[in-house]
Enzyme design. Structure first.
Site, PDB file in Angstrom:
ATOM      1  N   GLY A 143       0.815  -1.221   0.000  1.00  0.00           N
ATOM      2  CA  GLY A 143       0.000   0.000   0.000  1.00  0.00           C
ATOM      3  C   GLY A 143       0.838   1.255   0.000  1.00  0.00           C
ATOM      4  O   GLY A 143       2.057   1.212  -0.229  1.00  0.00           O
ATOM      5  N   HIS A 173       4.845   1.610  -7.905  1.00  0.00           N
ATOM      6  CA  HIS A 173       3.819   0.558  -7.934  1.00  0.00           C
ATOM      7  C   HIS A 173       3.027   0.638  -9.245  1.00  0.00           C
ATOM      8  O   HIS A 173       2.697  -0.393  -9.848  1.00  0.00           O
ATOM      9  CB  HIS A 173       2.838   0.715  -6.765  1.00  0.00           C
ATOM     10  CG  HIS A 173       3.467   0.626  -5.398  1.00  0.00           C
ATOM     11  ND1 HIS A 173       3.559   1.700  -4.552  1.00  0.00           N
ATOM     12  CD2 HIS A 173       4.017  -0.426  -4.744  1.00  0.00           C
ATOM     13  CE1 HIS A 173       4.141   1.320  -3.418  1.00  0.00           C
ATOM     14  NE2 HIS A 173       4.427   0.042  -3.507  1.00  0.00           N
ATOM     15  N   LYS A 192      12.856  -4.018  -9.275  1.00  0.00           N
ATOM     16  CA  LYS A 192      14.300  -4.256  -9.159  1.00  0.00           C
ATOM     17  C   LYS A 192      14.906  -3.440  -8.019  1.00  0.00           C
ATOM     18  O   LYS A 192      16.015  -3.704  -7.589  1.00  0.00           O
ATOM     19  CB  LYS A 192      14.992  -3.850 -10.458  1.00  0.00           C
ATOM     20  CG  LYS A 192      14.777  -4.785 -11.625  1.00  0.00           C
ATOM     21  CD  LYS A 192      15.551  -4.209 -12.787  1.00  0.00           C
ATOM     22  CE  LYS A 192      15.571  -5.090 -13.994  1.00  0.00           C
ATOM     23  NZ  LYS A 192      16.323  -4.442 -15.085  1.00  0.00           N
ATOM     24  N   LEU A 233      11.724   6.150  -5.861  1.00  0.00           N
ATOM     25  CA  LEU A 233      10.447   6.262  -5.140  1.00  0.00           C
ATOM     26  C   LEU A 233      10.335   5.133  -4.131  1.00  0.00           C
ATOM     27  O   LEU A 233      10.703   3.988  -4.411  1.00  0.00           O
ATOM     28  CB  LEU A 233       9.284   6.181  -6.127  1.00  0.00           C
ATOM     29  CG  LEU A 233       9.121   7.379  -7.049  1.00  0.00           C
ATOM     30  CD1 LEU A 233       7.960   7.145  -7.996  1.00  0.00           C
ATOM     31  CD2 LEU A 233       8.889   8.643  -6.257  1.00  0.00           C
TER      32      LEU A 233
HETATM   33  P1  AMP Z   1       6.145  -2.354  -1.363  1.00  0.00           P
HETATM   34  O1  AMP Z   1       4.753  -1.817  -1.345  1.00  0.00           O
HETATM   35  O2  AMP Z   1       7.175  -1.368  -0.920  1.00  0.00           O
HETATM   36  O3  AMP Z   1       6.274  -3.712  -0.737  1.00  0.00           O
HETATM   37  O4  AMP Z   1       6.480  -2.582  -2.912  1.00  0.00           O
HETATM   38  C1  AMP Z   1       5.669  -3.392  -3.730  1.00  0.00           C
HETATM   39  C2  AMP Z   1       6.407  -3.652  -5.013  1.00  0.00           C
HETATM   40  O5  AMP Z   1       6.708  -2.412  -5.666  1.00  0.00           O
HETATM   41  C3  AMP Z   1       7.748  -4.375  -4.793  1.00  0.00           C
HETATM   42  O6  AMP Z   1       7.924  -5.352  -5.814  1.00  0.00           O
HETATM   43  C4  AMP Z   1       8.748  -3.255  -4.931  1.00  0.00           C
HETATM   44  O7  AMP Z   1      10.025  -3.691  -5.358  1.00  0.00           O
HETATM   45  C5  AMP Z   1       8.083  -2.387  -5.991  1.00  0.00           C
HETATM   46  N1  AMP Z   1       8.599  -1.002  -5.935  1.00  0.00           N
HETATM   47  C6  AMP Z   1       8.722  -0.227  -4.845  1.00  0.00           C
HETATM   48  N2  AMP Z   1       9.293   0.966  -5.173  1.00  0.00           N
HETATM   49  C7  AMP Z   1       9.531   0.915  -6.508  1.00  0.00           C
HETATM   50  C8  AMP Z   1      10.110   1.825  -7.442  1.00  0.00           C
HETATM   51  N3  AMP Z   1      10.563   3.021  -7.085  1.00  0.00           N
HETATM   52  N4  AMP Z   1      10.202   1.434  -8.740  1.00  0.00           N
HETATM   53  C9  AMP Z   1       9.744   0.206  -9.132  1.00  0.00           C
HETATM   54  N5  AMP Z   1       9.190  -0.700  -8.291  1.00  0.00           N
HETATM   55  C10 AMP Z   1       9.090  -0.350  -7.003  1.00  0.00           C
END
Ligand code: AMP
Length: 273
Positions: free
Chosen positions: A28, A34, A145, A181
């Site tokens: 979230g 995302h 990544k 981000l």
């Molecule tokens: P999180 O909500 O932080 O668990 O992230 C969910 C997914 O979004 C994970 O696969 C993260 O690696 C990806 N994610 C988070 N930040 C970025 C970003 N700046 N660029 C690309 N993917 C991201």
């Protein structure tokens, strides 16, 4: 968009679907990073499922679970705007019971880098990702990544446990000034945000050295540490795509990773060369 919180109801709903399913798991507080995962899933699949679940088992007691940003209303609207078909929005008790089975990380790759300072973190990540993949049974699942070690361990789990899903890595989305981000960026004061730019600057300096054919890992890491100074550094590492240390950068097979603390916030970033 359908919003479902019960895992068995979601399984039942998806059983009727005979198309390709793209799955984007998140915690979230959605941002452009995302959204880029969701867009890729939309391009490559007929039906897209996004999950929002703040997974308690990947946080240790002294970490930020209680203050992790929550933007439920905005997240739901954003998913609608992005054309998400199903939003899976479970509560903790929908996912976890008493006396739980859990997945453990491998002894080497699980305890280096982020796993070194957060030893229980990736057990929690793999356990919840396993549960989510079993609930959704997607054709493809999308991971950023930016969380390179998480991506590596999930890919390893899927391969070693012979799971039937394609893991699709997605490039890191950054602000125009280079900051990757992250939902945790909201913790940064404006001064800390300025300091955090040293992270992408250090990776940029590594990229410049490599473009000048300086491939020696020690030299590159020394320069990166100078750029990061005086931030508290957890690690600066140059690894191959199997997460083994490299004495020299190998173009096409290298990840350069950084994790630092800015104020009280841990931030990580990396480049793939
Ligand atoms: P999180 O909500 O932080 O668990 O992230 C969910 C997914 O979004 C994970 O696969 C993260 O690696 C990806 N994610 C988070 N930040 C970025 C970003 N700046 N660029 C690309 N993917 C991201």
């Amino acid at each position: 968009m359908k919003i479902i919180s019960n895992p068995l109801k979601l399984k039942e709903y998806l059983k009727e679907v005979n198309t390709s399913v793209g799955f984007v798991p998140t915690m979230g507080a959605l941002h452009e990073g995302h959204i880029s995962l969701i867009k890729k899933a939309k391009e490559q699949n007929e039906l897209v499922v996004v999950s929002i679940f703040l997974n308690p088992t990947q946080f240790s007691k002294d970490e930020d679970l209680d203050r992790y940003p929550k933007k439920d209303e905005a997240d739901i609207k954003l998913c609608q705007l992005c054309g998400v078909d199903v939003l899976f929005f479970p509560q903790v008790e929908d996912i976890y019971g008493d006396d739980e089975v859990s997945i453990s990380v491998p002894n080497v790759r699980g305890f280096v880098l982020e796993g070194n300072s957060r030893p229980s973190h990736f057990n929690g990540v793999l356990t919840v990702v396993m549960k989510l993949l079993n609930i959704v049974s997607p054709t493809k699942a999308y991971f950023g990544k930016k969380d390179a070690q998480q991506l590596n361990l999930i890919s390893l789990m899927v391969k070693q446990l012979f799971m039937s899903v394609d893991i699709v890595p997605v490039d890191t989305v950054r602000e125009s000034d280079g900051l990757a981000l992250s939902s945790r960026n909201v913790y940064l004061s404006s001064q800390e945000r300025e300091e955090a730019l040293k992270i992408s600057a250090s990776l940029h300096s590594a990229g410049i050295m490599v473009s000048k054919n300086i491939l020696d890992s020690k030299k590159i890491i020394k320069k990166m540490r100078e750029v990061l100074n005086p931030l508290e550094i957890f690690y600066v590492e140059i690894l191959n795509r199997d997460f083994k240390q490299l004495s020299h950068v190998e173009i096409g097979n290298t990840v350069i990773l950084v994790e630092v603390k800015v104020g009280t916030t841990r931030l990580l970033d990396n480049i793939w060369l």
